[in-house]
Design an enzyme around this catalytic site. Structure first.
Site, short mmCIF file in Angstrom:
data_model
loop_
_atom_site.label_atom_id
_atom_site.label_comp_id
_atom_site.label_asym_id
_atom_site.label_seq_id
_atom_site.Cartn_x
_atom_site.Cartn_y
_atom_site.Cartn_z
N GLU A 54 0.84 -1.20 0.00
CA GLU A 54 0.00 0.00 0.00
C GLU A 54 0.87 1.25 0.00
O GLU A 54 1.87 1.33 0.71
CB GLU A 54 -0.92 0.03 1.22
CG GLU A 54 -1.79 1.29 1.27
CD GLU A 54 -2.88 1.21 2.32
OE1 GLU A 54 -3.77 0.35 2.17
OE2 GLU A 54 -2.84 1.99 3.28
N TYR A 60 -22.19 4.49 4.37
CA TYR A 60 -21.57 3.22 4.71
C TYR A 60 -20.97 2.58 3.46
O TYR A 60 -21.48 2.74 2.35
CB TYR A 60 -22.60 2.26 5.33
CG TYR A 60 -23.19 2.79 6.61
CD1 TYR A 60 -22.48 2.75 7.80
CD2 TYR A 60 -24.47 3.36 6.61
CE1 TYR A 60 -23.02 3.25 8.98
CE2 TYR A 60 -25.02 3.86 7.79
CZ TYR A 60 -24.28 3.81 8.97
OH TYR A 60 -24.81 4.31 10.12
N TYR A 85 -11.74 -5.47 10.09
CA TYR A 85 -11.14 -4.95 11.32
C TYR A 85 -10.97 -6.09 12.32
O TYR A 85 -11.95 -6.51 12.96
CB TYR A 85 -11.99 -3.82 11.90
CG TYR A 85 -12.11 -2.66 10.94
CD1 TYR A 85 -11.21 -1.61 10.97
CD2 TYR A 85 -13.10 -2.65 9.95
CE1 TYR A 85 -11.29 -0.57 10.06
CE2 TYR A 85 -13.19 -1.61 9.04
CZ TYR A 85 -12.28 -0.58 9.09
OH TYR A 85 -12.36 0.46 8.19
#
Length: 659
Positions: free
Chosen positions: A65, A176, A199
């Site tokens: 990333e 969302y 998560y």
């Protein structure tokens, strides 16, 4: 000299300058159907298919990333980092989205442009982050349409962090990530592969860990293809999360996000943003050494390696995703220790490929751009289709103009000061330029003690292939034969050869000797006399900046100079010398004298005038020795030319004297 170096039976059709296609109404989807199979299957597969294939074969992968830089100089450095870190074999990279940084614009620092550059010019499978923050449906649709046009095929759908302290609902937008996933699927069907975030300890704003798992399943059920997780510090944290996901019916790939600790402040900042707690066993180690960046980085590398080994040894984790913070040392070291960093010298083709989907069948290019592949991709970006199997007789290749030498992905990686140290703060004469070229070839320092690691036509070190020609290249460059591209003749080397090999294993590769250089008009006069005794073995093309054009290419036909034979495939000829394309290349090649070199000096300065003289008066020459099984005769051609230049002038005859 890459750096120096490097089907459809019908002619491949390109767009004209207006973008109109010459395909006679045939759609680009239909026109890309070609008979020659693509050598590298990964170029055609979707990312989710690549993941599936890796998982089925047990071949572990990693991904990286990056975030967009703040400055234009940072963009140049980041693209250079893509090239370096891309050599280790990441399955994909992803680019983050920062709402405050105009991420969907055409700015060189925008998320959209950085991701597009990674795909098109660095050949990297790329995921573009897209958030709901401060965006209407109309804006999101525009960003997605632009991403598709630029060749981006993968989206990471996120709600995003709020611009302020708390999340503010966007009228006409989404609140969302699940809604964003549904919208992408409804508007763009199955075009994009969609990634979502997971998560391992639960989203900090979720009602509970269990509720967050339900939300993740909703995102996957809405159309997400795979999950990348937030960072964590213990392997057992992720493994428990993975088991819980499977127990809740989430069957797609789930990739753990790995953050090698690289510094005390960066750790504090990342923990603050992610609202995570650092385990006590880690804080006990880093607090006493918080002012010693090297010590913290070494600890972070070891901690990441141990955690990653535990993940991989579990048998449940096929790949790892690394949060690099745009740095490379720590991440690369972790990957090396894990055995995942694989710098395979073999290439799918002899030149750098693009990952744009419309170029997936491209397997033929002119050799001239071997050391400037990003420029070639830029100049052909508007073509509707690309040569596959053979170049064909291209009477009008319609290359785009290259006026934007300042574009961040076309600029030199070196600063102006560094270039002046390499190429000379003050040039005395043409021989000063010869010395620069010679130092680049030999790797020796110039008279001021600086290594010459690039030239305007070659922004990287010499390729290993060029070392096969180093002695001959040094000799001719010292005499003003200023080489910018070359390749040795090769007769049936294995495709796995670490220096000249390319393509899949089990094949054999071939090359004709090729040489391209600038030289003076006096040298050209002698060369033309010499070449008469080497025809038709040697094809030549000689041109100056004004377009004076001399060639013996029969009927202006392209000449294949690289080809390969592979099991179960047609012959592939990925590199050609095309006389028509050469005339487009010569404009760029001559312009680089001015744009990259002369402009380093003040107007009317002696140094600038020396470069301008070469630009105005020298010729660009390419030579091909067609007899590839024999020892190349090109060096003898140049020896004969130099001998003729050195010979004393013939005495005048009595008649000439009387005149």
């Amino acid at each position: 000299m890459v750096n120096q170096r490097g089907g459809c039976s019908r002619q491949s059709c390109k767009s004209d300058s207006s973008g109109a296609s010459c395909s006679g109404g045939e759609s680009s989807k239909e026109s890309s159907r070609c008979s020659t199979p693509v050598l590298d299957a990964d170029r055609c597969d979707r990312l989710r298919d690549k993941m599936r294939r890796r998982m089925e074969s047990g071949d572990r992968w990693f991904s990286l990333e990056f975030f967009p830089p703040r400055t234009a100089g940072g963009a140049v450095n980041l693209i250079s980092r893509f090239d370096r870190m891309g050599s280790g074999g990441p399955l994909y990279i992803d680019i983050t989205w920062h709402p405050a940084g105009d991420p969907g614009s055409d700015k060189e620092t925008s998320s959209m442009m950085i991701a597009s550059t990674a795909v098109n010019y660095c050949g990297l499978e790329t995921i573009l982050h897209l958030t709901c923050c401060n965006q209407t449906k109309q804006k999101i649709t525009g960003h997605l349409a632009k991403a598709k046009h630029l060749g981006l095929k993968n989206i990471m759908a996120l709600r995003g962090d709020p611009m302020g302290a708390d999340w503010e609902e966007e009228e006409g937008g989404f609140n969302y990530a699940v809604n964003l996933v549904k919208y992408i699927r409804s508007e763009f069907d199955d075009y994009f592969d969609i990634c979502v975030a997971g998560y391992p300890t639960g989203h900090p704003e979720a009602e509970s860990y269990e509720a967050d798992l339900r939300h993740l399943k909703e995102k996957v059920d809405a159309g997400a293809d795979f999950v990348i997780t937030q960072l964590f510090f213990r392997a057992e944290t992720f493994l428990k999360f993975l088991d819980d996901c499977r127990a809740n019916g989430i069957a797609c790939p789930i990739v753990p996000g790995i953050f090698p600790i690289q510094g005390y402040q960066s750790l504090r900042q990342l923990v603050k943003l992610s609202k995570l707690e650092v385990p006590e066993e880690i804080t006990k180690v880093i607090e006493p050494i918080k002012d010693n960046d090297a010590a913290i980085r070494n600890y972070g590398i070891q901690q990441a390696v141990e955690m990653c080994r535990a993940l991989l040894d579990s048998g449940k984790v096929p790949g790892l995703h690394f949060y690099t913070l745009n740095r490379e040392v720590a991440t690369v070291e972790v990957l090396r220790q894990l055995g995942l960093w694989t710098e395979d010298p073999r290439r799918p083709l002899p030149w750098a490929v693009s990952a744009h989907p419309k170029r997936k069948v491209e397997d033929v290019r002119p050799i001239f751009w071997a050391s400037r592949p990003k420029s070639y991709i830029y100049r052909t970006q508007d073509w509707d289709e690309f040569p596959n199997g053979r170049w064909g007789n291209s009477s009008s290749p319609a290359f785009g103009e290259l006026n934007d030498y300042y574009l961040f992905y076309l600029k030199s990686k070196s600063s102006k000061d560094a270039l002046l140290q390499m190429w000379g703060k003050e040039l005395m004469n043409e021989e000063s330029v010869y010395e620069v070229f010679t130092c680049y070839i030999t790797g020796q320092s110039n008279r001021h003690g600086h290594k010459v690691t690039c030239l305007p036509w070659n922004d990287d070190h010499l390729a290993p292939e060029t070392n096969l020609l180093k002695d001959e290249l040094e000799k001719v460059n010292r005499r003003g034969v200023l080489t910018i591209n070359s390749q040795p003749n090769i007769n049936g080397k294995p495709s796995t050869d670490p220096v000249v090999g390319w393509g899949p294993a089990g094949g054999y590769v071939f090359q004709k000797a090729y040489l391209e250089f600038f030289t003076s008009s006096e040298s050209v006069t002698a060369l033309l006399k010499v070449l008469k005794k080497y025809e038709p073995r040697v094809n030549y093309h000689i041109v100056n900046v004004h377009g004076r054009n001399l060639t013996n290419a029969p009927d202006m036909q392209p000449n294949a100079v690289t080809w390969g034979i592979f099991p179960g495939r047609e012959i592939v000829q990925p590199t050609v010398v095309d006389p028509v394309s050469f005339m487009y290349w010569k404009d760029e090649a001559f312009a680089l004298w001015i744009e990259q070199w002369a402009k380093l000096y003040e107007d009317e300065s002696p140094s600038r005038m020396i470069i301008k003289y070469i630009h105005d008066n020298y010729f660009l020459v390419n030579l091909v020795d067609n007899d590839f099984p024999l020892r190349s005769c090109l060096w003898q051609v140049l020896d004969d030319m130099l001998e003729l230049l050195d010979a004393p002038p013939e005495p005048l005859t009595a008649m000439e004297q009387s005149e």
